[in-house]
Design an enzyme around this catalytic site. Structure first.
Site, PDB file in Angstrom:
ATOM      1  N   ARG A  33     -55.009 -51.603  80.139  1.00  0.00           N
ATOM      2  CA  ARG A  33     -55.276 -52.661  80.942  1.00  0.00           C
ATOM      3  C   ARG A  33     -55.909 -53.713  80.163  1.00  0.00           C
ATOM      4  O   ARG A  33     -55.625 -55.149  80.128  1.00  0.00           O
ATOM      5  CB  ARG A  33     -55.773 -52.433  82.087  1.00  0.00           C
ATOM      6  CG  ARG A  33     -56.085 -53.567  83.100  1.00  0.00           C
ATOM      7  CD  ARG A  33     -56.658 -53.234  84.461  1.00  0.00           C
ATOM      8  NE  ARG A  33     -56.604 -54.213  85.400  1.00  0.00           N
ATOM      9  CZ  ARG A  33     -57.791 -54.940  85.954  1.00  0.00           C
ATOM     10  NH1 ARG A  33     -58.873 -54.733  85.324  1.00  0.00           N
ATOM     11  NH2 ARG A  33     -57.597 -55.819  86.794  1.00  0.00           N
ATOM     12  N   ILE A  59     -55.102 -61.190  87.523  1.00  0.00           N
ATOM     13  CA  ILE A  59     -54.521 -59.917  87.048  1.00  0.00           C
ATOM     14  C   ILE A  59     -55.099 -59.020  88.360  1.00  0.00           C
ATOM     15  O   ILE A  59     -56.476 -59.312  88.672  1.00  0.00           O
ATOM     16  CB  ILE A  59     -54.929 -59.155  86.018  1.00  0.00           C
ATOM     17  CG1 ILE A  59     -54.240 -57.708  85.605  1.00  0.00           C
ATOM     18  CG2 ILE A  59     -56.398 -59.033  85.668  1.00  0.00           C
ATOM     19  CD1 ILE A  59     -54.286 -57.115  84.355  1.00  0.00           C
ATOM     20  N   SER A  60     -54.387 -58.297  89.110  1.00  0.00           N
ATOM     21  CA  SER A  60     -54.798 -57.460  90.532  1.00  0.00           C
ATOM     22  C   SER A  60     -55.742 -56.273  90.239  1.00  0.00           C
ATOM     23  O   SER A  60     -55.834 -55.818  89.002  1.00  0.00           O
ATOM     24  CB  SER A  60     -53.691 -57.057  91.180  1.00  0.00           C
ATOM     25  OG  SER A  60     -52.493 -58.013  91.294  1.00  0.00           O
ATOM     26  N   GLN A  61     -56.540 -56.294  91.081  1.00  0.00           N
ATOM     27  CA  GLN A  61     -57.736 -55.262  91.140  1.00  0.00           C
ATOM     28  C   GLN A  61     -56.887 -53.951  90.640  1.00  0.00           C
ATOM     29  O   GLN A  61     -55.928 -53.660  91.371  1.00  0.00           O
ATOM     30  CB  GLN A  61     -58.371 -55.235  92.237  1.00  0.00           C
ATOM     31  CG  GLN A  61     -59.411 -54.140  92.512  1.00  0.00           C
ATOM     32  CD  GLN A  61     -59.921 -54.119  93.982  1.00  0.00           C
ATOM     33  OE1 GLN A  61     -59.388 -54.855  94.847  1.00  0.00           O
ATOM     34  NE2 GLN A  61     -60.938 -53.121  94.354  1.00  0.00           N
ATOM     35  N   PRO A  62     -57.518 -52.982  89.994  1.00  0.00           N
ATOM     36  CA  PRO A  62     -56.606 -51.682  89.536  1.00  0.00           C
ATOM     37  C   PRO A  62     -56.486 -50.845  90.928  1.00  0.00           C
ATOM     38  O   PRO A  62     -55.262 -50.378  91.133  1.00  0.00           O
ATOM     39  CB  PRO A  62     -57.610 -50.963  88.622  1.00  0.00           C
ATOM     40  CG  PRO A  62     -58.175 -52.244  88.022  1.00  0.00           C
ATOM     41  CD  PRO A  62     -58.514 -53.232  89.142  1.00  0.00           C
TER      42      PRO A  62
END
Ligand code: SAH
Length: 212
Positions: A33, A59-62
């Protein structure tokens, strides 16, 4: 620096938050990531938070990546999946390792170029990135087994629902009121669309109209 220990810590967090799908956990444990964010932010690449990727996007939260992916995989087999909002390309890279073929649409050319570079460098050759308005879906490649929208709208564009296969699943953040969004999973049964509401979330908006 391989970041493997940071990724393992991220995995511990994801499992503590209720992610259980072994294949989702495995690909999130191996996907770098940190390469999908600016080099200056790479050291924060495995925090369980959204991070800026430029152009006012994130970028979205994992956890949200894992949750949305896990939800779609309940509807396997997934031969073709459409993502709306390529952004960094991380979500597309995760999906590419779990399904047959990923199509992903982005309206900011520069983000699309960067995403393509990283995805190619990882050797993921089952991803097709398109520069177009997500409101249109991808009619030339429809219908899809699943559609994932990674930007929030007041309403799911009906065109997207019509690009689902019978029994297909769409997952999207819907803005119920300003700054209050919830994930919704919609299953197609003919012309009937059955909704299931999931977690509260916070995504950047799905921008209407023209390309950037
Ligand atoms: N899935 C991404 C995060 C998405 S952020 C990741 O893994 O990093 C939301 C993305 O949706 C942004 O890149 C934004 O430019 C894009 N977007 C917003 N409106 C759009 C539209 N109408 N068509 C295509 N992309 C759109």
């Amino acid at each position: 620096m391989t970041y493997q220990r940071s990724r393992d810590r991220m995995l511990t967090t994801l499992m503590a938050m209720g992610i259980t799908h072994p294949r989702v956990l495995a690909v999130m444990r191996s996907t770098p990531r940190h390469l999908f964010v600016d080099e200056a932010l790479a050291y924060r690449g495995y925090e369980n938070t959204a991070l800026p990727i430029g152009f006012g996007q994130t970028i979205s939260q994992p956890y949200i990546v894992a949750k949305m992916t896990e939800t779609l995989l309940q509807h396997e087999p997934l031969e073709t999946v459409l993502e709306i909002g390529t952004g960094s390309g991380y979500q597309a890279a995760i999906l590419a390792q779990l399904v047959g073929k990923v199509y992903s649409v982005e309206r900011i050319r520069q983000l699309q170029r960067q995403a393509r570079e990283i995805i190619c460098s990882l050797g993921l050759n089952n991803v097709s990135l398109r520069y177009s308005d997500g409101h249109l879906g991808l009619p030339d490649c429809a219908p899809f087994d699943a559609i994932m929208v990674t930007a929030a709208a007041r309403q799911i564009p009906p065109v997207l629902l019509m690009q689902l296969k019978e029994g297909g699943c769409l997952i999207a953040p819907v803005e119920e009121e300003p700054k209050k969004q919830r994930l919704v999973c919609v299953i197609r049964h003919g012309d009937v669309f059955v909704k299931q509401w999931l977690d509260g979330v916070l995504f950047v908006p799905l921008i209407p109209g023209d390309l950037a």
